[in-house]
Design an enzyme around this catalytic site. Structure first.
Site, PDB file in Angstrom:
ATOM      1  N   ILE A 101     -10.265 -10.040  10.931  1.00  0.00           N
ATOM      2  CA  ILE A 101      -8.767 -10.235  10.450  1.00  0.00           C
ATOM      3  C   ILE A 101      -8.490  -9.256   9.639  1.00  0.00           C
ATOM      4  CG2 ILE A 101      -9.334 -11.980   8.784  1.00  0.00           C
ATOM      5  CD1 ILE A 101      -7.140 -13.599   9.277  1.00  0.00           C
ATOM      6  N   SER A 102      -7.192  -8.917   9.731  1.00  0.00           N
ATOM      7  CA  SER A 102      -6.838  -7.717   8.696  1.00  0.00           C
ATOM      8  C   SER A 102      -6.527  -8.192   7.322  1.00  0.00           C
ATOM      9  CB  SER A 102      -5.272  -7.008   9.474  1.00  0.00           C
ATOM     10  OG  SER A 102      -5.850  -6.314  10.630  1.00  0.00           O
ATOM     11  N   GLN A 103      -6.438  -6.936   6.437  1.00  0.00           N
ATOM     12  CA  GLN A 103      -6.237  -7.263   5.185  1.00  0.00           C
ATOM     13  C   GLN A 103      -4.770  -7.759   5.112  1.00  0.00           C
ATOM     14  OE1 GLN A 103      -6.389  -3.644   3.005  1.00  0.00           O
ATOM     15  NE2 GLN A 103      -5.890  -4.560   1.049  1.00  0.00           N
ATOM     16  N   PRO A 104      -4.545  -8.673   4.266  1.00  0.00           N
ATOM     17  CA  PRO A 104      -3.211  -9.332   4.093  1.00  0.00           C
ATOM     18  C   PRO A 104      -2.159  -8.216   3.725  1.00  0.00           C
ATOM     19  CG  PRO A 104      -4.448 -10.844   3.194  1.00  0.00           C
ATOM     20  CD  PRO A 104      -5.426  -9.480   3.666  1.00  0.00           C
ATOM     21  N   ARG A 107      -3.733 -18.941   6.170  1.00  0.00           N
ATOM     22  CA  ARG A 107      -4.889 -17.632   6.503  1.00  0.00           C
ATOM     23  C   ARG A 107      -6.286 -18.469   6.592  1.00  0.00           C
ATOM     24  NH1 ARG A 107      -7.950 -12.971   4.140  1.00  0.00           N
ATOM     25  NH2 ARG A 107      -7.797 -11.418   5.891  1.00  0.00           N
TER      26      ARG A 107
END
Length: 243
Positions: free
Chosen positions: A90-93, A64
């Site tokens: 960038i989206s939350q994992p 990431r």
């Protein structure tokens, strides 16, 4: 047995990267544990106690830190969204893993992603063995993602500059569609490009408000149904199809 060992398999991946001298290995392992904790905390809403081991393994393998700006690399493995420029994130994992799991994809599946961003979600899908077709409306992000994915070896991902509301009809139908920006309705062009038996995962709701992560399913006979999963917050879907 494989499902029960999912967490252990993820930790083995993290341990392997640590032995290889990966300076992010500990942070990545913490991220995986944080995602597992979020899954446990939301199990009543998402309808599962754990995500598929293959999804968690893919999340553990994708670097990431390569998908965030340099100034955010030291926070790349926090379980939270991060800015990537141009008003995008960038989206939350946890959300990346959940959307991937809800899509029910696997090796060889053709997946359309709407909203490439930095390319992180596409990389996770590719790590699962999917063929990924991803559309980004912001030229600078599309070009940067194309170069990044190529450099990192994600050869199963094709990036297109365009309005994702209209999908990528030349490569339809898709086994799954993931929309990583919020729409105030489910785009009809995307429904048409979904293969019978396929699923679309999309946040539905107004811009800059709490939306609802929604799973849209197309039955073998073409009938379409949907179910709401979880409150989420995404940047808005932009382009000519926006209402």
């Amino acid at each position: 047995m494989r499902r029960l060992l999912g967490g252990a398999l993820v930790l083995l991946v993290a341990a392997g990267t640590a032995r290889a001298g990966d300076p992010y290995a500990r942070a990545r392992a913490r991220m995986i544990r944080a995602v597992e904790a979020d899954v446990a905390a939301t199990r009543a809403r998402i309808g599962r106690d754990r995500l598929a081991p293959a999804v968690m393994e893919a999340l553990a393998r994708v670097p990431r830190h390569e998908f965030v700006p340099p100034e955010w690399k030291d926070r790349a493995y926090e379980n939270r969204p991060l800015p990537i420029g141009y008003g995008q994130t960038i989206s939350q994992p946890y959300i990346v893993a959940l959307m991937t799991d809800l899509a029910g994809v696997g090796p060889g599946d053709r997946v359309l992603e709407v909203g490439t961003g930095s390319g992180y979600q596409a990389a996770v899908l590719a790590a699962l063995g999917c063929r990924v077709f991803t559309v980004e409306i912001i030229p600078a992000l599309a070009e940067a993602a194309r170069r990044r994915l190529r450099r990192l070896g994600y050869d199963r991902v094709r990036v297109r500059l365009g309005d994702g509301y209209y999908g990528w009809p030349e490569h339809a139908p898709f086994d799954a569609i993931l929309v990583t920006a919020a729409a105030d309705h489910v785009p009809p062009p995307l429904v048409r490009q979904l293969r019978p038996g396929g699923r679309m995962v999309i946040p539905v709701g107004g811009a800059f408000r709490v939306q609802t992560l929604t799973v849209v399913e197309k039955a073998a006979d073409g009938r379409v149904s949907s179910r709401e999963v979880l409150p989420v917050r995404f940047v808005p879907l932009t382009g000519g199809g926006r209402l």
